[in-house]
Structures are given as C-alpha cells and as structure tokens.
Scaffold this active site. Structure first.
Site, PDB file in Angstrom:
ATOM      1  N   GLY A 151       0.870  -1.196   0.000  1.00  0.00           N
ATOM      2  CA  GLY A 151       0.000   0.000   0.000  1.00  0.00           C
ATOM      3  C   GLY A 151       0.899   1.236   0.000  1.00  0.00           C
ATOM      4  N   ILE A 153       2.375   2.882   2.435  1.00  0.00           N
ATOM      5  CA  ILE A 153       3.591   2.767   3.258  1.00  0.00           C
ATOM      6  C   ILE A 153       4.532   1.715   2.655  1.00  0.00           C
ATOM      7  CG2 ILE A 153       4.464   2.081   5.537  1.00  0.00           C
ATOM      8  CD1 ILE A 153       1.950   3.430   6.743  1.00  0.00           C
ATOM      9  N   SER A 172       0.767  -9.709  -1.789  1.00  0.00           N
ATOM     10  CA  SER A 172      -0.558  -9.170  -1.467  1.00  0.00           C
ATOM     11  C   SER A 172      -1.544 -10.175  -2.055  1.00  0.00           C
ATOM     12  CB  SER A 172      -0.752  -7.761  -2.025  1.00  0.00           C
ATOM     13  OG  SER A 172      -0.766  -7.817  -3.416  1.00  0.00           O
ATOM     14  N   ILE A 229       6.687  -2.798  11.130  1.00  0.00           N
ATOM     15  CA  ILE A 229       6.225  -1.433  11.421  1.00  0.00           C
ATOM     16  C   ILE A 229       4.693  -1.400  11.279  1.00  0.00           C
ATOM     17  CG2 ILE A 229       8.323  -0.111  10.917  1.00  0.00           C
ATOM     18  CD1 ILE A 229       5.625  -0.489   8.312  1.00  0.00           C
ATOM     19  N   ARG A 231       1.543  -3.841  12.959  1.00  0.00           N
ATOM     20  CA  ARG A 231       0.931  -3.981  14.277  1.00  0.00           C
ATOM     21  C   ARG A 231       1.498  -5.245  14.923  1.00  0.00           C
ATOM     22  NH1 ARG A 231      -0.432   0.678  14.000  1.00  0.00           N
ATOM     23  NH2 ARG A 231      -2.547   1.492  14.071  1.00  0.00           N
ATOM     24  N   GLU A 260       1.268  -4.148  23.755  1.00  0.00           N
ATOM     25  CA  GLU A 260       1.967  -2.900  24.117  1.00  0.00           C
ATOM     26  C   GLU A 260       1.358  -2.285  25.377  1.00  0.00           C
ATOM     27  OE1 GLU A 260       1.586  -0.658  20.486  1.00  0.00           O
ATOM     28  OE2 GLU A 260       2.930  -2.020  19.421  1.00  0.00           O
ATOM     29  N   HIS A 278       6.664   1.763  19.293  1.00  0.00           N
ATOM     30  CA  HIS A 278       5.549   2.122  18.397  1.00  0.00           C
ATOM     31  C   HIS A 278       5.604   3.618  18.071  1.00  0.00           C
ATOM     32  CE1 HIS A 278       1.179   1.030  17.127  1.00  0.00           C
ATOM     33  NE2 HIS A 278       1.694   1.950  16.328  1.00  0.00           N
TER      34      HIS A 278
HETATM   35  O1  LIG Z   1       0.532   3.173  14.311  1.00  0.00           O
HETATM   36  C1  LIG Z   1       0.288   4.286  13.987  1.00  0.00           C
HETATM   37  C2  LIG Z   1      -0.837   4.683  13.213  1.00  0.00           C
HETATM   38  O2  LIG Z   1      -1.713   3.858  12.896  1.00  0.00           O
HETATM   39  O3  LIG Z   1      -0.920   5.883  12.886  1.00  0.00           O
END
Ligand SMILES: O=CC(=O)O
Length: 312
Positions: A151, A153, A172, A229, A231, A260, A278
């Site tokens: 996507g 990111i 994907s 990066i 979840r 977390e 995070h």
């Molecule tokens: O983890 C951070 C967000 O979803 O902005």
C-alpha cells in the site's frame, strides 16, 4: 467529546480544547475511574478521538448513546469496531498519507540498524570498548527486501530500498499494476523464502493476524531479518521470540508488539534485535499534520460538510 490522552501531543489537546468541550479519558488509570468517567459523560459525548493504542470497541460504543463520530489520531483503525460503527451510522475517520514518509523512514532505519548492528556497536563505543569490539556486520545495500502489503507505506519503503540497490519482492492478495518492476510472491512463505529482509507493512485485519507464523519465520531463516512497522498481532510473538533465542532467525527490527507497552523480556538480551516503542509516525511534523486532520474531520462533521478522510 472524549479523547484517549495516551501519546497525544499537547498541540492536539489544545486544539480540541479550544474548539470543543473535551473530556479526557485517561486509559492508563484504574478501570473504576474509566467507568465513573463514562457514567458521568456518556450522554453528552458526540465524538471520540482515538489513537493507535486505544480506539472505540463495541463496549465503549454501546455505552455512548449519542456518539456520532470516531476521529482517530492514527492511520490504522484496528482498534475501532468498524462493523459496529457502520451498523449504528457512526462515522469514522483516520489520518492517512501524512505519516507515510516517516513510517517508511523508520522501516529503513530498522533495516540498517539490524544489518549494520548500529545499536550494539554504539553500546560498545559508549562503554569504552572501541579497541575490543566485534564491529563486523552485514551489508544492507543490494539485499532483497520482501514487502507484505504494497500500500502507500509499503510502496514508500520499496522506493527507499530501491535507492539502496535492493531488489523488491512483495506479497498481497493479488498482483498490483503499480508493482510491475517488483517480483510478486503468491504466498507469504514464498516471499520469506525469497528475500533477505521481510517487512510487515499491511493493515491489521482478521486475515493478517499472525501473518508471520512459524512457517514464515523458518522460510526467512537464520540469515533473514524481520522488520515490523505494522501492528504487533501481525506476528506470532511467541514463535518470533523462540526463533530468535534459538538462532533460527537472523534478527528483527520491531516498532510494534502484541501487548503494548509490554515487550517480551527475552528480547532485551539479544543484540540482533532493535526495539522501538511504536513510534513510526512520531515525528513532530507528522503528528501535527495528523492532529490537524483529527480536528478538521470533527469540524467538517459538526458543520455538516464532507469529511476530509472518511473510513466509514
Ligand atoms: O501506528 C500508527 C498509526 O496507525 O498511525
């Protein structure tokens, strides 16, 4: 309006306080206090501001009879019960795009930090061990980077890694026209077996929970590096910890964890692991832009204008 104040910038709180009646639900305090808070304010609350850590689950939504909108100070909306919001006609907004570069930068930072052993080598220097240190590390340039979730990111990470001469593979559900220059892998195991560094950059959904499982970790192998990066629940953390302890995985760069702020303590003693709390989007610039979106969405909603970044 209620606002979970964990990890929220003063800038956002000030803007909310200036424009709305703000009730701060501090989710770090005892549950009794939260229950009292909700009993007191339940009827007046028309909007909830959530974060990546605390959103609006079915239980909260059910306690707020006049809730109209959940405006999340996050990209991910996995802490919001979207189905329930849809069913009840509650609008949901998030903060897409404005943190893409920062999250991608952090992913590259983690890849470099793990490959070049930046953190342990920094610690050697600080403890006066310059002359004794084991300073060898692994090259990063040219390594194959595998991306789960191409996507916004994921593509920003790919673009940066390409600049380091890294071939890109991706997984994907289907092949993406925008990824014409990248190698498509039809399964995550296939991707892990064919890359040096595997990056989790997809949204957390029931389908992607534990997308990194034992089979994927074994396919990545003792020379492979995992970067997350996304979840925490994307990864079967118990499997990850045992693979790292047993040397079945080469290293990991982790910005997110299953529970977390709890981080598995076994990871603290491992030099091939870089741990972050995070903070992918936690730059002053991105968080300010996110705060502006949170407020802009709320203002649009209460003025009956189109939402800036609607999810539901
Ligand atoms: O983890 C951070 C967000 O979803 O902005």
């Amino acid at each position: 309006m209620t606002c979970s104040s964990v990890q929220v910038q003063p800038y956002l709180l000030e803007a909310l306080e200036e424009k709305f009646t703000l009730h701060k639900l501090d989710t770090t305090t005892e549950p009794d206090k939260a229950a009292r808070f909700l009993r007191t304010h339940r009827d007046s609350i028309r909007a909830v501001v959530g974060t990546a850590f605390v959103g609006a689950d079915a239980e909260l939504i059910d306690q707020l009879p006049n809730l109209e909108i959940v405006s999340s100070y996050s990209v991910g909306v996995d802490k919001i019960d979207l189905a329930k919001c849809k069913e009840k006609g509650i609008r949901v907004t998030n903060c897409p795009d404005v943190s893409t570069d920062d999250v991608a930068d952090l992913a590259l930072g983690l890849m470099l930090a793990v490959s070049r052993r930046l953190c342990p080598i920094d610690r050697y220097v600080r403890s006066g061990l310059w002359s004794k240190l084991d300073f060898f590390s692994k090259q990063f340039s040219g390594k194959t980077v595998g991306i789960i979730g191409p996507g916004n990111i994921g593509m920003a990470i790919a673009k940066r890694a390409e600049a380091f001469g890294c071939p890109i593979s991706y997984f994907s559900r289907s092949q993406k026209p925008a990824c014409i220059n990248y190698n498509y892998c039809p399964t995550v195991v296939d991707l892990a077996a064919n890359c040096d560094i595997l990056v989790v950059a997809c949204a957390l959904t029931p389908d992607t929970r534990h997308i990194i499982n034992r089979d994927v970790i074994d396919a990545l192998g003792p020379e492979g590096v995992l970067v997350n990066i996304g979840r925490g629940p994307h990864v079967d953390e118990a499997e990850l910890v045992s693979a790292l302890l047993e040397g079945r995985l080469g290293g990991a760069g982790l910005d997110v964890f299953q529970d977390e702020p709890n981080v598995p303590e076994e990871l603290f003693k491992l030099d091939n692991v870089v741990l972050m709390p995070h903070v992918g989007s936690a730059t002053v610039e991105a968080r300010k832009a996110m705060a502006d979106l949170v407020v802009g969405n709320l203002e649009a909603h209460f003025l009956n204008k189109p939402l800036l970044t609607p999810v539901v």
